[in-house]
Every structure is written in C-alpha cells, then in structure tokens.
Design a protein around this motif. Structure first.
Motif, PDB file in Angstrom:
ATOM      1  N   ASP A 105      -1.594   3.138   3.060  1.00  0.00           N
ATOM      2  CA  ASP A 105      -1.392   4.537   3.412  1.00  0.00           C
ATOM      3  C   ASP A 105      -0.216   5.151   2.658  1.00  0.00           C
ATOM      4  O   ASP A 105      -0.284   6.297   2.217  1.00  0.00           O
ATOM      5  CB  ASP A 105      -1.147   4.666   4.920  1.00  0.00           C
ATOM      6  N   PRO A 114      -2.789   8.332  10.087  1.00  0.00           N
ATOM      7  CA  PRO A 114      -3.432   9.529   9.532  1.00  0.00           C
ATOM      8  C   PRO A 114      -2.850  10.854  10.019  1.00  0.00           C
ATOM      9  O   PRO A 114      -3.039  11.879   9.368  1.00  0.00           O
ATOM     10  CB  PRO A 114      -4.890   9.375   9.980  1.00  0.00           C
ATOM     11  N   LYS A 174       4.204  10.785   1.967  1.00  0.00           N
ATOM     12  CA  LYS A 174       3.525  10.678   3.256  1.00  0.00           C
ATOM     13  C   LYS A 174       4.212  11.532   4.313  1.00  0.00           C
ATOM     14  O   LYS A 174       3.547  12.119   5.173  1.00  0.00           O
ATOM     15  CB  LYS A 174       3.493   9.212   3.701  1.00  0.00           C
ATOM     16  N   LYS A 227      -3.191  -0.301   9.420  1.00  0.00           N
ATOM     17  CA  LYS A 227      -3.850   0.117   8.177  1.00  0.00           C
ATOM     18  C   LYS A 227      -3.329   1.459   7.679  1.00  0.00           C
ATOM     19  O   LYS A 227      -3.020   1.613   6.491  1.00  0.00           O
ATOM     20  CB  LYS A 227      -5.361   0.198   8.400  1.00  0.00           C
ATOM     21  N   SER A 228      -3.220   2.451   8.566  1.00  0.00           N
ATOM     22  CA  SER A 228      -2.742   3.770   8.144  1.00  0.00           C
ATOM     23  C   SER A 228      -2.285   4.570   9.365  1.00  0.00           C
ATOM     24  O   SER A 228      -2.641   4.263  10.505  1.00  0.00           O
ATOM     25  CB  SER A 228      -3.832   4.549   7.396  1.00  0.00           C
ATOM     26  N   CYS A 234       2.039  -0.019   6.778  1.00  0.00           N
ATOM     27  CA  CYS A 234       0.636   0.336   6.556  1.00  0.00           C
ATOM     28  C   CYS A 234       0.097  -0.387   5.324  1.00  0.00           C
ATOM     29  O   CYS A 234       0.788  -0.522   4.308  1.00  0.00           O
ATOM     30  CB  CYS A 234       0.482   1.841   6.384  1.00  0.00           C
TER      31      CYS A 234
END
Length: 466
Positions: free
Chosen positions: A370, A145, A92, A142-143, A367
C-alpha cells in the motif's frame, strides 16, 4: 397573639437588627454579601445543543475550528534517510487526506467531547479483515484504503479498562458503533432516518480523541460547557449592539397641533413625515414647530465589549487577534500572545496529535503493498516532524540563523557546549533543518523578529481564508 405582643416582638426584632448592624459587614460575616454568592452550576450540553450552537454562532465556530485548523494546516513530514519509504508514506498520507481527517477528529473532540476516525484495514487473513471485533493483525496487513472521521452520535457506548494496575488503564477496549443496516452492507438513509444494528469494534481500528473526561463519566465533555455563560453574554452583546444601531438616531417633532390630533391622524402624519424626512434633506415646518434628531449615548460601551472579549480570550486561551480571525490592530503585547499561542498549539501537536499519527504511520509501514514495500517500523530510524506553524521570509530567517550561530559560538568558546552537541542540535539526525531552533528571548532583536512573525501569521491566515 395580641397587639401588645406584636409590638413587643417588633421591638425585639428591631433591637436584633440594630445589634446586627452594629456588628458591621466584615469579611465572612453573615452580612457579607460575598458569602452568599456561588459560582454558576455546570451546564450539561446535549449533542444537539452543541450542534445548534456551532451552526448558529460564529464565535463558537471559531472556538471549535481554529485550533484544529492550526494543528493540521501546515502538515507534517517523515524524517528518515530511507528516501523511498519517505516518499511512499507521505504520498499515502495525502491519499488518505490525513490533514482533513485529523482536523475533524479534534474539532469533534472540542465540540462534542469525543472525536473518532475509523481505519480501513484490508488483511490477507479474510477473517481478520472482516471481523471488526478482532485487533488488526499487523503481520498480515495488506493495505489501509481509507480513513473516515465521524462524531460521537454513531457510538452507542465504549468499554474502558478501569484496572489501575493494568498497562492499558484508562484505554478503551472496544467501541459499540452503529454500522450496518438491516437491508445491506452499508447504512441506508431515507429522509434522515436509517435502520442500523450495533457492532463491537476493536480499539485498534478506531482513533479516539477525548481531551476532557471525568473519572466517573465515560463520555468526554464539550469545551462549550465551560464557555456557555460567556458565549451567552457575547451573543447578548451582539443583539444589544444591533438594537442600539437600529435606534441610534431618531427624529423628534414638536408642534402645538399634536394635542388636537386623533390616534389615526398621529399615525398618518408620522408615516408621511418619516418617509419625507428619510428621502429629502429639506424639512418644511411651521414657525411654532420644531424638528430635531436625538442620538443614543454609547459612552462606556467599548469598555464593556472589550471586557467580554478579554474574558472570552482568557477562557479559551486564544489571543483576541486569533479568535477574531484578524489582526488585533496593535503589536504591543499581541506579538507575544500569538507566539505563546503557537507554543500551545505545538504542545498539543506533540501530546495529542503525534500518538495518533505515529500509530497510523506504523500501520502504513506494515502494509504489504500500500505504501511501498512492507517494512518493520522498528528496524530503521524514523520520526515525524511537524512543519513550522508560522514562517518568516528568507532575510529574517538568515538574521535568525546568524544570531543563533553567534550564540552557539559563545557557548562553545565558554565551554558550555561541545561542537558535537551544537551540530546535533542545529542540524538534526537527518541533515540540515529547513527552520532554525532559535530561542533567545533576552536578545534585543527578538522584538523585531516577533513583529515579523505576527505579520507572517496574519498574511498566512488571510491567504488560507481568501
């Protein structure tokens, strides 16, 4: 006033001047020229001043870019026994281009006084995800991005906690940024102009880097403000050298006929002779004429230019070899300068880069889907380790490890350290380290090691800029 009075006043002034002269020019007296000197006033640079200096001056570009580049160039790794988390987080990091984003963060901090990175946060709570004025809810995250680095030009103001009895004293509570346009969800730019509105953003959604700020000022200060005088001197020296090189050698033609020439004749003969003697090596002149070359003396110029480089290197706290982006040409002293410079960059990684990177990593661990499975960063052991800023070949590394082992054996035999302490120091919490933690400046071998370190550094920088 009569002439007699004028003469009397003149005699009195002369007497006072004579008495002052007889007092001498001792230290701190009114006649001491040094007491009338003052350091230069502070130079306040605007955003456009900094931008134009960066765009037009190569030395300024090196001053701004090299340290952020060295802070992020080698990257970092996640040390943990949980291999799944390690792989997911490091993947990531690469997707978010963290090295490039953090490099710009610190470059903007040095150039403008403030650097910013916006953190994209998608939440299961729709209101928390869309309302930037709220803090990121890590329980419902959640994430992440994206990361976007941006300059201080997009920040109108920020609100700082000034309560010295608060845990968050000196921390920014909210940022007021230019974000949305009046015609859509994003800023639309036409010809460099954009219609924007101001929006408050919670501090948890922005990474803010500010290295130099005075207590009574909200905005940070550019490092160029303290370097303005020496930058001016270096820029002037470049122009001066260019002028000297342009007129370094010139021809002198002597002839008794010159006195009888008109201005037009002189201009024409000068043009023709200049062209002829530039393109042909043979000069045809009369017996009573003389043609010779004169060159500009450059005695002492090197000392003046070296003084400028030495002063600039000391002010920016960077070795000349690093500041110039090339090898200094001698290893005497320079090898230790580079190692000390790396030690300074390493401390900047620990004190300035690490807090931002650890905060981002904690967000990624929280996250939902993610960066691998959602995990509480406080429930297992993990650490961020910065990769070595310089590297040596395998033979040199083996020699360093051998010296380290011998030193450790002496410590153990003499009772200074226990074997368990040495094991923890050398092998770390997460197994054998790729690089040693050798530190033995008193050993004779350090000279050869330092030389190889400098050679590896120059080769590494040449490869990155090639």
């Amino acid at each position: 006033m009569s002439i007699t009075d004028d003469l009397q006043q003149l005699r009195q002034d002369a007497k006072e001047n004579r008495n002052d002269f007889m007092l001498g020019n001792g230290k701190g007296n009114p006649q001491d020229n040094l007491t009338r000197q003052r350091p230069g006033a502070a130079k306040i640079l605007t955003f456009n001043d900094c931008k134009n200096l960066y765009a037009s001056n190569g030395i300024v570009k090196n001053i701004i870019d090299i340290i952020p580049e060295d802070m992020t160039r080698a990257g970092w790794t996640l040390k943990t026994e949980n291999k799944e988390v390690k792989k997911a987080i490091e993947s990531k990091w690469r997707q978010l281009k963290t090295k490039d984003k953090f490099k710009k963060l610190f470059a903007d901090d040095r150039l403008y006084g403030d650097g910013y990175i916006s953190i994209g946060a998608v939440s299961n709570n729709v209101d928390n995800g869309s309302n930037l004025n709220q803090a990121i809810d890590m329980e419902k995250l959640k994430s992440v991005p994206y990361l976007n680095a941006f300059s201080a030009q997009k920040v109108s103001r920020f609100y700082t906690n000034e309560d010295m009895f608060s845990d968050d004293y000196g921390e920014v509570e909210q940022f007021e940024v230019s974000r949305r346009s009046q015609i859509g969800n994003h800023i639309m730019s036409i010809g460099g102009m954009s219609a924007t509105t101001q929006e408050l953003v919670h501090r948890s959604r922005i990474l803010h880097q500010q290295s130099l700020r005075f207590e009574d000022e909200p905005d940070g200060r550019s490092v160029l403000e303290g370097l303005y005088d020496i930058i001016t001197v270096m820029d002037t020296s470049l122009w001066s050298v260019g002028q000297i090189l342009y007129d370094y050698a010139f021809k002198v033609f002597k002839s008794p006929k010159v006195d009888g020439m008109t201005r037009k004749d002189k201009a024409e003969i000068g043009m023709l002779m200049d062209f002829k003697f530039r393109t042909e090596a043979l000069a045809l002149i009369g017996g009573d004429e003389e043609l010779k070359k004169e060159s500009t003396s450059t005695t002492g110029m090197k000392d003046l230019l070296d003084y400028g480089w030495d002063y600039l290197s000391g002010v920016v706290r960077m070795p000349k070899s690093v500041l110039r982006g090339q090898e200094a040409g001698t290893l005497t002293g320079a090898q230790y300068d580079v190692m000390n410079y790396y030690a300074r960059v390493s401390s900047m990684q620990e004190n300035e880069l690490r807090p931002h990177l650890e905060y981002l990593t904690r967000l990624l661990m929280c996250c939902e889907k993610d960066a691998g499975p959602k995990i509480d960063p406080d429930t297992f052991e993990w650490a961020i380790e910065f990769n070595p800023l310089w590297s040596v070949d395998s033979k040199t590394d083996a020699e360093i490890r051998k010296l380290t082992a011998e030193a450790d054996k002496i410590y153990i035999d003499s009772g200074v350290l226990d074997p368990e302490e040495v094991n923890e120091t050398r092998f770390g919490r997460f197994g054998l380290e790729n690089t040693s933690k050798f530190n033995a400046d008193s050993l004779e071998e350090i000279d050869e090691i330092a030389k190889k370190v400098l050679e590896a550094y120059n080769a590494n920088r040449a490869g990155n800029h090639g």
